[in-house]
Structure formats: structure tokens, C-alpha cells
Design a protein around this motif. Structure first.
Motif, PDB file in Angstrom:
ATOM      1  N   GLN A   1       0.841  -1.191   0.000  1.00 53.21           N
ATOM      2  CA  GLN A   1       0.000   0.000   0.000  1.00 53.21           C
ATOM      3  C   GLN A   1       0.881   1.248   0.000  1.00 53.21           C
ATOM      4  OE1 GLN A   1      -3.497   0.425   0.124  1.00 53.21           O
ATOM      5  NE2 GLN A   1      -3.327  -1.662  -0.652  1.00 53.21           N
ATOM      6  N   PRO A   2       0.425   2.302  -0.653  1.00 60.22           N
ATOM      7  CA  PRO A   2       1.179   3.548  -0.592  1.00 60.22           C
ATOM      8  C   PRO A   2       1.328   4.014   0.855  1.00 60.22           C
ATOM      9  CG  PRO A   2      -0.602   3.684  -2.203  1.00 60.22           C
ATOM     10  CD  PRO A   2      -0.781   2.402  -1.456  1.00 60.22           C
ATOM     11  N   GLN A   3       2.370   4.793   1.077  1.00 63.95           N
ATOM     12  CA  GLN A   3       2.669   5.233   2.433  1.00 63.95           C
ATOM     13  C   GLN A   3       1.629   6.164   3.018  1.00 63.95           C
ATOM     14  OE1 GLN A   3       4.834   4.391   4.826  1.00 63.95           O
ATOM     15  NE2 GLN A   3       4.497   2.809   3.310  1.00 63.95           N
ATOM     16  N   ASP A   4       1.383   5.984   4.262  1.00 61.12           N
ATOM     17  CA  ASP A   4       0.517   6.911   4.957  1.00 61.12           C
ATOM     18  C   ASP A   4       1.373   8.073   5.460  1.00 61.12           C
ATOM     19  OD1 ASP A   4      -1.106   8.311   6.603  1.00 61.12           O
ATOM     20  OD2 ASP A   4      -2.173   6.526   7.280  1.00 61.12           O
ATOM     21  N   THR A   5       1.179   9.196   4.856  1.00 60.43           N
ATOM     22  CA  THR A   5       2.023  10.334   5.211  1.00 60.43           C
ATOM     23  C   THR A   5       1.459  11.104   6.393  1.00 60.43           C
ATOM     24  OG1 THR A   5       0.848  11.602   3.571  1.00 60.43           O
ATOM     25  CG2 THR A   5       2.978  10.707   2.932  1.00 60.43           C
TER      26      THR A   5
ATOM     27  N   GLY B   1       3.753  12.738  -3.670  1.00 56.60           N
ATOM     28  CA  GLY B   1       3.012  12.125  -4.773  1.00 56.60           C
ATOM     29  C   GLY B   1       3.841  12.097  -6.050  1.00 56.60           C
TER      30      GLY B   1
ATOM     31  N   GLU C   1       6.243   9.373  -5.874  1.00 54.43           N
ATOM     32  CA  GLU C   1       5.650   8.055  -5.594  1.00 54.43           C
ATOM     33  C   GLU C   1       6.172   6.914  -6.478  1.00 54.43           C
ATOM     34  OE1 GLU C   1       3.784   6.604  -3.435  1.00 54.43           O
ATOM     35  OE2 GLU C   1       2.777   4.964  -4.473  1.00 54.43           O
TER      36      GLU C   1
ATOM     37  N   LYS D   1       7.653   3.879  -4.210  1.00 51.06           N
ATOM     38  CA  LYS D   1       7.014   2.568  -4.141  1.00 51.06           C
ATOM     39  C   LYS D   1       7.985   1.441  -4.466  1.00 51.06           C
ATOM     40  CE  LYS D   1       5.035   2.117  -8.724  1.00 51.06           C
ATOM     41  NZ  LYS D   1       4.019   2.658  -9.598  1.00 51.06           N
TER      42      LYS D   1
END
Lengths: 481, 256
Positions: free
Chosen positions: A7-11, A451, A454, A458
Motif C-alpha cells: 500500500q502507498p505510504q501513509d504520510t 506524490g 511516488e 514505491k
């Protein structure tokens, strides 16, 4: 193999942590100097000889060093790139060799206390426990700690500092050393060849896949230090290895020099992934030569992140010399005030059916400058080769600068080459949109920048992705208000 | 009702964009939980009102005041306004490549509520609202508005409103570009949003959405002003007789 999907990072979690950090470069602390040996300033033949002697090197290596010193002295400075900054380098003011301790330790507890504390602060032992298969930690000129998981050692994987590699596996080293990057390649490769110390030596036996990354961490501590590590990775047929390096240094008002040489050899069907997160302090010249050779059906990936340094000049290269070899360079650069990231990639298609991808993403802010400099070369016999280059630049303000210098030399007709470049600005409408959802201007900018990065983030192991996002947020916080 | 402090009180608001006057003396009061519709032709200044309320840096207030819960907000940044309980669903939401919807929603909800929401709790709430708006799970891992259809963008806007639970939600042409099915779904979302805690200012060009969302008040916007206010029957009259009718009514001599 591809990087693990996730999953993409939770910033959002990270904002709070960041606010608590006062300075925008958190690795800028320095230790008291307590060294076994520190050379005088400047470069002499005597220093080169004494480095070699202290390391008990074989005669051929001393000769190699001395020849390289001669080349370094004769070679002019590059006449391209940021010549103004390059010509500011005072080679006579640099310390070329500092030995921080007697020997490299395998046991963390044996590492001298001060150095151990530094690496603790940098989170190295913790990272090793959590998700690495092996670690080397280099402090100034020497590796002070290295370890490798026993199961990998049992499979015959060699992961040592370069000096130990030379001592313990001289035949393998002699066969491959400097075969990818000759000393005469450029002035800084020559300098490295003359005074190299430390770096990693990795040899992966045929068919062995090292699924967990190996990591090296490079730390400069002394002012005006020159760090010249030398890394050689050899992946025998059908093997796989992922190597990660990180780097930091204290903040000084005068300059330090980091000039590494990294050679990768991916034999038939082998796969090497090399990831760098470069976060030198802004007084470090980072002038690095990185090159890989990919044989038949081999794959090489450079994942290259440049955040720190004063001037970086680095163009990871891949020579596709065997049929169906594949090369990828994915790089990001973040250039702030008084920084110039001159980075890019070189791919040489020297065999049929080879393919390559370059993705370069740069961000310039606060008057920083980011340049993409790239070369795609296709030799006449390299039929059906494919290459795709994409460069995206994001400018955060009017004072910042981005340039693109792509070169294509294509001597074969039956090829497919694509090149695409974009330059964009952080849109007022994007900022307004995010701010209307409660994010501050700094948070909104960080989110847009994260973003933008990204596609790079990733590809990183989770922990590094988190760290990178954190670093970017720090940079954004620093640039607002 | 009358004893309550209004959520929004706009008085004699004059706004210019790049030196050009767009809003010319807007007056509007919205009490808690009320649903207001602003109707008007394209170019009448409706969207300028929504951008001004949210604090877009290009919109300059030259005169008048915007009181939100009794406090002047004209000088606040958009994020400060959001934290006070104001939200805007955009007519044209922008794409932010590389930022996933789920990360964005969490960051946003955390920023506005001013505290961390436990992941599990947030997930639950999110799933519930997504089901209501007939939004698929894969939505969450996509990048904000990147490659979204018109309908998907509007759903995401309403989804955000339902999560942020603002005291006042300004919905700027949320109905434009929607087919009838999507319009019904989005209207359901708006009706869920419209509670005692959330007042709504619905800005629209067409009467169509007002078949699904019943406003307490309808205002006709023209030349940067509210020129007529009525109940929901006003929108039907507008639908029947067109905006020209208002123009004519206001200028009995027939000179527009």
C-alpha cells in the motif's frame, strides 16, 4: 524479481513527528575526533603508499593506485556540469585517509563507543535487526562494522568491506576490479582508484537469490574529509541481490568530498538491484561514478535518490552487452537552496534485443537547481533494442531551476526509442484543494511532492519509503515561512 | 431557530479577481442545519462566492464581511477555515498524481478533526460512507482525481463532505456533468450530510438536483448579487419561467 507490492505510504502519521524536529537536517551532528590514524591535508604519493601499506595490500594494488594517482594529476577537470562549483574544490585542503579504529567488527558491541552511538542515532542496528540480511557501516575511510546472516553465508554469499574482500578473496577481486570503470574513465574515478578505502564487496554464487536486502551505510564525520569508498558487486549466473546504501554527514561551513566508484557485474540471467538514498549534508561534494555491466538475459536496476549534498554529479550507467539484457534507472532528485543535483543515467545498448527504461524525477525549490543529463547509445549490431526515457521536473518556486540534457547516439535503424520530458509547477489549484481539506501549506506541498516521487518511493522497502517521505516533509517544512 | 447564532453571515460582500469586481454586495445568512440553494446563470458569480468563502488566494475581498459562527474569517487561510468547520465540494476537483485517496482522506480527516482517528474506526466509517455513495474499494488506492470520470470526482467530493462533517458544506455545481443515476446517488449523499449539525449551501445552475435535495431557501444570483430569495417553490418557478423572468421582474421597464 519485482519489489514487493504494498500500500502507498501513509504520510499523515508523520506530520507530528516532524514538527518535533527543530533543524531541517537531523543528521548534522558531529562526534569528537578520536582516530587511530589521520593523514595530513592534501594528496601525495606518500599518502597513497601509506594507505596501501597500512592495508597490507598486494603489490598489484599498490601499482594500480600509483598509476591512478598519475592519471588523476594529468587529467583536467571536467569541462561540463557545474564547472564553477567543480573548480572551487580545493584538493590540497582535503584529508584523504582517516582510520577511525583498529579493525572492522562483526559484533556490534565491539565497535568503539562514540562511533556506535552515532550509528545508533542513525538507526542502523535497529534497521539490521528488523529487515536486513547484512550490514556494513563505514565511518570516514574504514568499515567499522559488518555482518551477514548466517544462512546467506552458508549459501556462499560473500558480503564484506572491500578491503577484507581483497585480503580474503584476492583472485575474485583481481579478476573483476576496475574492469567496469577504468581509472582513466574520469578525474574522480582516477582519484578514487588512487586513494580508495572501504566500500562493499559482494559476490553471489550462481543461482542464489538473496531475497532480503544487504545494506551499507556511509558516514563522514571529520571536516574536509574525503571519502572514497569502492564497491564491487558480482552476481554470478542466475543469482539475485538487492543492495541499499545510505549516506549522511555533519554540517560544516567548509566542504567535504565524497567520490565513490561502484562497479556491478550481472552475469548471464543475474539480477542486481542497487538502491541509494543519498542525504549528505549541504557542504558535501558528491561526485560518484557508478556503472554496471549486464550480460545475456541479465537485469540491472539503479534506484537512485538524491536529497542532500552541495553538488552531486552522478549518472548511473548500464552496459547491456549480452542479448536480451535489461537495464533500468529510476532516479529522483530534490534540490534546495545552494544545491545542484546534476544527475541522470547512461545506457549503452551493445547487443541485440536489449531494453532499457530511464525515469528521472526532479524537484527544485528555494533557488535550487536540478539537471537531468542522460545518454542513450545504441551500437550498430544492437537490433530490436528498445529504450524509453522519461524526465519530469517539478519547480516549487520562480527562483528554482531545472535543465535537461538528453543525448541520443543511435547507430542502428531497427530500434524503438521514446523520450518524454515535462516541466511543471506546483499548481495553485492543487494547493488550494488540499488546504481546503485542512492541510497547512507545508503539509499540502509535502503531499504533492511525495506524490510526485511516488513512482520512486514505491520501489523502496517500506522502512526506506517512510524515511524518504519524512525527509521530504522536513524539507518542505523548512521551505515555508 | 432564530435565537441561534447563524453559521454563516455574509454582509455586503464585494470581491474582485485580478482587479475585476465579481461579487457586488452579497448578503446571506445561513442558520445551523439549513439547506440553501443558490441558483443563477453561468458567469453570475456563484462559483466566485464559493471560492471566496473557502479562501482562494486569488479572490480579494474589497468590502464587507464573512462571519462564520460569529467570527470574521476573511483573513484566514483555507486550512484554518476548514478546521473551523467549513468545507467546499469543488466543481472541478484537481488531480494530485501519486497521492492515494485513502492517505489523503486520513490526512484530511485528521487535520480537520485535530486528532488521530484509530485506523479501524476510520476504516469502518469510510466503508459505510462509500457504500452509501456506491464507491468501490479500489477507489481508495487510486490517486486523487487522477483519471477519474466526472461522476467519480463528484462522488469523491461528497464522500469527503460526509467524512469531514462540516458545520457548513458549500457544494459548488455538484450536479453538473452527472447522469441521472449518478445524480440520485450523489443526492442521497447530500441528504445524509444535511443534518442538524451540517448546513448546506448548494450552488447550482439547474433546478434538476432540487427534485432530490429539498432546500429550505432558494436564492437567485445575478450580476454578483442575490436578487431574489424564496422557499423551494422558487426553484420550480425558475425552472418553468427561466432566469429572464427574474430579470424582468426586477426591471419592470424591461431594460435588463
Amino acid at each position: 524479481m519485482a519489489a514487493e507490492l504494498r500500500q502507498p505510504q501513509d504520510t499523515s502519521d508523520q506530520f507530528d513527528q516532524i514538527r518535533s524536529i527543530a533543524s531541517d537536517y537531523k543528521y548534522g551532528f558531529k562526534d569528537k575526533e578520536d582516530y587511530v590514524f589521520k593523514s595530513g591535508r592534501g594528496l601525495t604519493e606518500e599518502i597513497v603508499r601509506s594507505i596501501s601499506a597500512m592495508k597490507n595490500e598486494p603489490e598489484w594494488m599498490l601499482k594500480f593506485r600509483l598509476r591512478a594517482l598519475d592519471i588523476f594529476r594529468k587529467k583536467p577537470m571536467p569541462t561540463w556540469g557545474n564547472c564553477q562549483l567543480l573548480n572551487d574544490i580545493d584538493f590540497d585542503n582535503i584529508f584523504y585517509y582517516i582510520k577511525p579504529s583498529e579493525k572492522g567488527e562483526k559484533n556490534w558491541e565491539e565497535v568503539p563507543e562514540g562511533i556506535k552511538q552515532t550509528f545508533d542515532r542513525l538507526g542502523i542496528p535497529e534497521a539490521e535487526r528488523k529487515f536486513l540480511a547484512g550490514v556494513t557501516a563505514q565511518y570516514e575511510s574504514e568499515v567499522v562494522y559488518h555482518s551477514i546472516r548466517e544462512d546467506l553465508e552458508a549459501q556462499g554469499v560473500i558480503f564484506l568491506d572491500m578491503d577484507s574482500g581483497l585480503r580474503e578473496h584476492e583472485a575474485i577481486v583481481r579478476e573483476h576490479f576496475s574492469t567496469v570503470i577504468p581509472s582513466a574513465d574520469n578525474k574522480f574515478a582516477a582519484l578514487n582508484s588512487a586513494v580508495w578505502s572501504g566500500g562493499s564487496f559482494i559476490w553471489v554464487p550462481s543461482g542464489v537469490k538473496v531475497e532480503i536486502p544487504l545494506q551499507a551505510y556511509f558516514r563522514i564525520n571529520a571536516e574536509n574529509m574525503g571519502q572514497f569508498e569502492r564497491t564491487l558487486i558480482i552476481a554470478e549466473p542466475g543469482s539475485y541481490v538487492h543492495y541499499i546504501e545510505g549516506c549522511t554527514a555533519p554540517v560544516y561551513s567548509t566542504d567535504s568530498l565524497h567520490s565513490a566508484v561502484v562497479e556491478l557485474i550481472a552475469k548471464k540471467g543475474a539480477h542486481i538491484r542497487y538502491t541509494t538514498i543519498q542525504n549528505w549534508s549541504k557542504n558535501v561534494y558528491n561526485l560518484v561514478t557508478k556503472r554496471a555491466v549486464a550480460h545475456e538475459d541479465a537485469k540491472v536496476e539503479w534506484i537512485d535518490g538524491n536529497l542532500g549534498s552541495k553538488l552531486t554529479m552522478k549518472y548511473p550507467a548500464i552496459y547491456l552487452v549480452g542479448q536480451r539484457a535489461h537495464g533500468e534507472v529510476l532516479s529522483v532528485a530534490l534540490s534546495g537552496n545552494d544545491q545542484h543535483q546534476d544527475a541522470g543515467a547512461k545506457i549503452i545498448h551493445a547487443a541485440p534485443n536489449t531494453s532499457s527504461t530511464i525515469v528521472s524525477k526532479s524537484i527544485s525549490k528555494d533557488g535550487g537547481r536540478a539537471s537531468y543529463r542522460g545518454l542513450i547509445k545504441v551500437y550498430p549490431e544492437a537490433k530490436n533494442s528498445k529504450s524509453s526515457v522519461r524526465c519530469d521536473a517539478l519547480l516549487l518556486d520562480e527562483a528554482s531551476r531545472s535543465d535537461t540534457y538528453p543525448t541520443m547516439e543511435v547507430d542502428e535503424k531497427e530500434v524503438t526509442i521514446e523520450h518524454e520530458a515535462t516541466v511543471s509547477k506546483v499548481g495553485e489549484e492543487q494547493l488550494f484543494y488540499l488546504m481546503s481539506r485542512g492541510l497547512t501549506e507545508a503539509e499540502a506541498k509535502a503531499m504533492i511532492v511525495n506524490g510526485f516521487f511516488e513512482p520512486f518511493t514505491k520501489e523502496l522497502p517500506l522502512e526506506y519509503a517512510v524515511e524518504l517521505n519524512r525527509l521530504i516533509q522536513l524539507e518542505m517544512e523548512g521551505s515555508v515561512g | 431557530m432564530a435565537a441561534l447564532q447563524p453559521i454563516l453571515k455574509i454582509e455586503d460582500l464585494w470581491v474582485s479577481v485580478e482587479g475585476k469586481d465579481i461579487l457586488k454586495g452579497v448578503n446571506l445568512t445561513i442558520n445551523p442545519g439549513e439547506v440553501h440553494a443558490i441558483m443563477g446563470r453561468n458567469g453570475s458569480g456563484k462559483s466566485t462566492l464559493s471560492y471566496t468563502l473557502m479562501g482562494h488566494p486569488r479572490y480579494h475581498i474589497n468590502r464587507g464581511s464573512i462571519l462564520f459562527k460569529g467570527e470574521e474569517i476573511g483573513d484566514l487561510t483555507p486550512d484554518e477555515r476548514a478546521k473551523k468547520g467549513l468545507a467546499l465540494a469543488f466543481q472541478y476537483p484537481v488531480a494530485i498524481p501519486g497521492v492515494s485517496v485513502s492517505n489523503f482522506l486520513r490526512a484530511s480527516v485528521k487535520a480537520v478533526r485535530g486528532k488521530e482517528i484509530p485506523v479501524k474506526e476510520f476504516r469502518q466509517e469510510l466503508k459505510q460512507q462509500m457504500a452509501l455513495l456506491e464507491v468501490k474499494d479500489e477507489f481508495l488506492s487510486r490517486y486523487i482525481n487522477d483519471g477519474f470520470s466526472g461522476g467519480e470526482k463528484k462522488r469523491l467530493e461528497i464522500l469527503q463532505m460526509t467524512l469531514l462533517k462540516p458545520a457548513l458544506a458549500v457544494l459548488d455545481e455538484t450536479d453538473s456533468g452527472l447522469d441521472i443515476d449518478a445524480l440520485k446517488v450523489v443526492s442521497t449523499g447530500i441528504n445524509t450530510l444535511a443534518t442538524k449539525e451540517t448546513a448546506i449551501l448548494l450552488i447550482t445552475h439547474y433546478q434538476r438536483i432540487l427534485n432530490y435535495v429539498k432546500p429550505d431557501f432558494v436564492h437567485v444570483f445575478q450580476s454578483g448579487q442575490i436578487v431574489k430569495t424564496g422557499g423551494s417553490e422558487l426553484s420550480e418557478e425558475l425552472e418553468e419561467r427561466g432566469y429572464d423572468w427574474v430579470t424582468q421582474e426586477l426591471t419592470p421597464s424591461g431594460v435588463a
